[in-house]
Structure formats: structure tokens, C-alpha cells
Enzyme design. Sequence first.
Site, PDB file in Angstrom:
ATOM      1  CE  LYS A 127     -43.249  -9.944  55.491  1.00 13.34           C
ATOM      2  NZ  LYS A 127     -44.225  -8.860  55.260  1.00 13.34           N
ATOM      3  CG  ASN A 128     -46.704 -12.430  55.342  1.00  5.62           C
ATOM      4  OD1 ASN A 128     -46.381 -11.264  55.533  1.00  5.62           O
ATOM      5  ND2 ASN A 128     -46.431 -13.067  54.218  1.00  5.62           N
ATOM      6  NE  ARG A 134     -51.899  -4.104  50.706  1.00  6.98           N
ATOM      7  CZ  ARG A 134     -52.605  -3.066  50.320  1.00  6.98           C
ATOM      8  NH1 ARG A 134     -52.019  -1.905  50.156  1.00  6.98           N
ATOM      9  NH2 ARG A 134     -53.903  -3.173  50.110  1.00  6.98           N
ATOM     10  CB  CYS A 171     -43.093  -4.629  48.258  1.00  6.64           C
ATOM     11  SG  CYS A 171     -41.888  -5.280  49.422  1.00  6.64           S
ATOM     12  NE  ARG A 195     -49.245  -5.208  47.974  1.00 10.26           N
ATOM     13  CZ  ARG A 195     -48.289  -5.676  48.769  1.00 10.26           C
ATOM     14  NH1 ARG A 195     -48.266  -6.947  49.087  1.00 10.26           N
ATOM     15  NH2 ARG A 195     -47.366  -4.880  49.260  1.00 10.26           N
ATOM     16  CG  ASP A 235     -44.995 -13.562  49.505  1.00  9.42           C
ATOM     17  OD1 ASP A 235     -45.128 -12.668  48.644  1.00  9.42           O
ATOM     18  OD2 ASP A 235     -45.409 -13.445  50.677  1.00  9.42           O
ATOM     19  CB  VAL A 245     -50.778 -12.958  43.076  1.00  7.65           C
ATOM     20  CG1 VAL A 245     -51.245 -12.233  44.345  1.00  7.65           C
ATOM     21  CG2 VAL A 245     -51.128 -14.437  43.150  1.00  7.65           C
ATOM     22  NE  ARG A 274     -41.315  -4.220  54.396  1.00  8.83           N
ATOM     23  CZ  ARG A 274     -42.125  -4.716  53.451  1.00  8.83           C
ATOM     24  NH1 ARG A 274     -41.727  -4.782  52.200  1.00  8.83           N
ATOM     25  NH2 ARG A 274     -43.331  -5.134  53.751  1.00  8.83           N
TER      26      ARG A 274
END
Length: 418
Positions: A22-23, A93, A117, A122, A306, A328, A398
Site C-alpha cells: 500500500k505505502n 493522508r 487515521c 503528522r 505500523d 513515532v 484501507r
Amino acid sequence: MAKIVIQGGVPLNGDVMISGAKNAVLPILAASLLADEPMDIGNVPHLNDVTTSMALLGEMGVQLTLNEHMRILADPRGVDRFLASYEQVKTMRASILVLGPLVARFGQAEVSLPGGCAIGSRPVDQHIRGLQALGATIRVENGYIHARAGRLKGAHIVMDMVTVTGTENIMMAATLAQGTTVIENAAQEPEVVDLAHCLIAMGAQIEGAGSNTIVVHGVERLGGCRYDVLPDRIETGTFLVAGAITRGKVRARGTRSDTLDAVLNKLEQAGAHINTTADSIEIDMRGNRPRAVSFSTAPYPSFPTDMQAQFAALNTVAEGVGVVTETVFENRFMHIQELVRLGADIQVKGESAIIRGVETLTGAQIMATDLRASAGLVLAGLVAQGETVVDRVYHIDRGYENIEEKLSGLGARIRRIA
């Protein structure tokens, strides 16, 4: 609203295919705005965030086709709108990633401040400062980032903090800038490297991706390319923890172990026997109860934030005490109280959660609060005695492709209800 219902207590066993990351796919989709030819993007996961990205790009004029092999053909030659509206951006985001490509290619952008989320602050100031250093004029008003520029010019940029999307946005913008851009304190995540490899396939000149200093030599234009997204390391880690928490044996296929060193290290500490090949990772608990592990989250190559919720779930039934420290995001312990509802013994002190493993959890109704928290709660449900009902599972869609089907294939008693 959909829910996931789990009858816990079954050790998982078998093989699971890992989807594309996904990222990685989200910035690569945004990078199509830089091209003057079509892009052919493969190994695309079927996720809500991908659908949102496609809708966002489609509104700008990108022609998108998704075939039965989950390849996206993205043709940016019709782009005539440079707006990322609040309606599209509010749920994801990563929508901020269109900012750099729009400014670099078209000299203008109007992008809503992002959502996603609710796991803490952020800020996008790193994105803005980086683009300003490249020569963009930016103002923020009425919830939107308004950016204008002629051709961007290379610059020496030192990031105040490590930010993945900030690094990606500036790196993409710099590909079409005049001259050389140096990005220091850059994010080193595998997804940043994957984006760099895709940009290089498009004709960009990038050095140092995967280190803390990235050098981009600007070019006049970028073309199209055919590129396959790397496997999702977080999905991989989640299924490996599912095997560990249930005392089972799970092999993740179509993945890469070299992106998961910190996670595999902690799984070995938890008592897992691990075997890896070029494209698979097998974890075998041999029926044994996992041991508690302690860790602090930090940017790659350290332990990923994550994966924090999944290992927190593992510690709830592990032997001993594990201390989980989140550095984080300041609001990423919202799953802790839901784990307590299942019978977990957890104390939160500041940015650390002290988790004393218990013999068994018991099923209850619980609620997901963000993407990775929802995965952690599903994992806890796999070992809880009786029935666990996880509400608000739209979060999980997601970032996980058919998670209940994949877990069912490993023997879990899990189903989705409307």
C-alpha cells in the site's frame, strides 16, 4: 457498518500470498502525474486507499484502467485540473503526495490538508518547506495548500525530521527541477526506494535512495514505464505475527525478507523458528507459547510503528512482560483499551505500554480506531476464547486485501458481517 466476527483458539497453518505494498503503490500512482506518457503499474493491491487514489487522479484528468491482473494503466496526458479536494483527501493522508508532482510538472497545485487515521499529529510543514526551497510559492488558507512555481530549481534540503511522504514529495518534485537537489535526513523506508526505482525507470536520475542522503539530478521530462510494486512488508509481518500468536506455522509467499529485519528479529526473540527464501518467509512456533518482547518504534531500519499494534497483541498472551514504546506517533495506543476488554493486562505510562502476558484472552465486542490497530485487534481475536466482534473494520480495508479470506485460508474461523 461491517464487522468482523472471530471464533478464536485455532492455530493457523498454511501458505498466504502477500499483496503489493500500500505505502509503495500510492506514491507511485502520484508519480504518474510527472510523466508525459502512460504508466503501467503492476502488483497493485485491491484496497480502499488505492480506489481513493484512482478517484483523485481521475478527477484531475488522468485516464485510469484496471485490468483483471490488477495492473493499472495510468495515462496523465489529459490532466487539466490541479485540485485535490477535501472530499477526496479527507480519508487518506497519502493524497498529499500529488502536491510535489503537480507543482513540478504543471507549476500549480491546490491540495486540501490531509486526513487519514487519527493516530496523532503528522504535520505537512516538511513538505511545504522542501518545495519552497525548490522555488515554489506556497500559502495555506481555508484548509488548502496553494502552490505556484515556474520551473523548480535544485536545492540542498535538510529535513527537520524523518518523514516518508515528505521525502517522497520532495524527491518527486526534484526530478523535474533544474539542477541538482540533495535531500539530507531522508527517509530510508523500502517504499521510498521502490518509488525511486520507479522514477528511474521513467527517466529520473536519483542516487542514494535507501540511505539518509538522496541526490536527484533534474531532467527535462519523464516518460512512462512498466513497473511492479514491491510486496507489502507490513501485511507480511501481520500474517507472520498471526502465526506466532496462535502457536501455528505460516508461510508468507511472494514477499521479501530483506525489508523485515527488525520484525523477524523480534519474532525470533518470541520463540519463532524462521526460514526464508528469495520470495517467502516461514514461521513455525511448534505449538509453543510465544515469549514477550520489548521494543521501541522508530523510522526504518528500526522497528516499524505500523507493526506496533500487532506485537502488542502478541505480548498479551506471551510468557513474561514486554514493554512497547511508541516514539513515532503520540496517539497510537488507542487499541490498548480494546485489548484490555479482551482480558489483557496492560499499563500505559507515557509513551510506553507495559504488557504482562496472560494465559488466555476472552472474546468481547471491540472497536477498531485506525488501520494497524484494527489488524492488532483481529490478531487478538484469533486467540481469544469464544467470539470476538471487531467493529469499524472499514479501517482495515484501507491497508489489507481480503484479510478475512486470507486468514480463513490458514484455518481461522473468521467472517465479515454487514
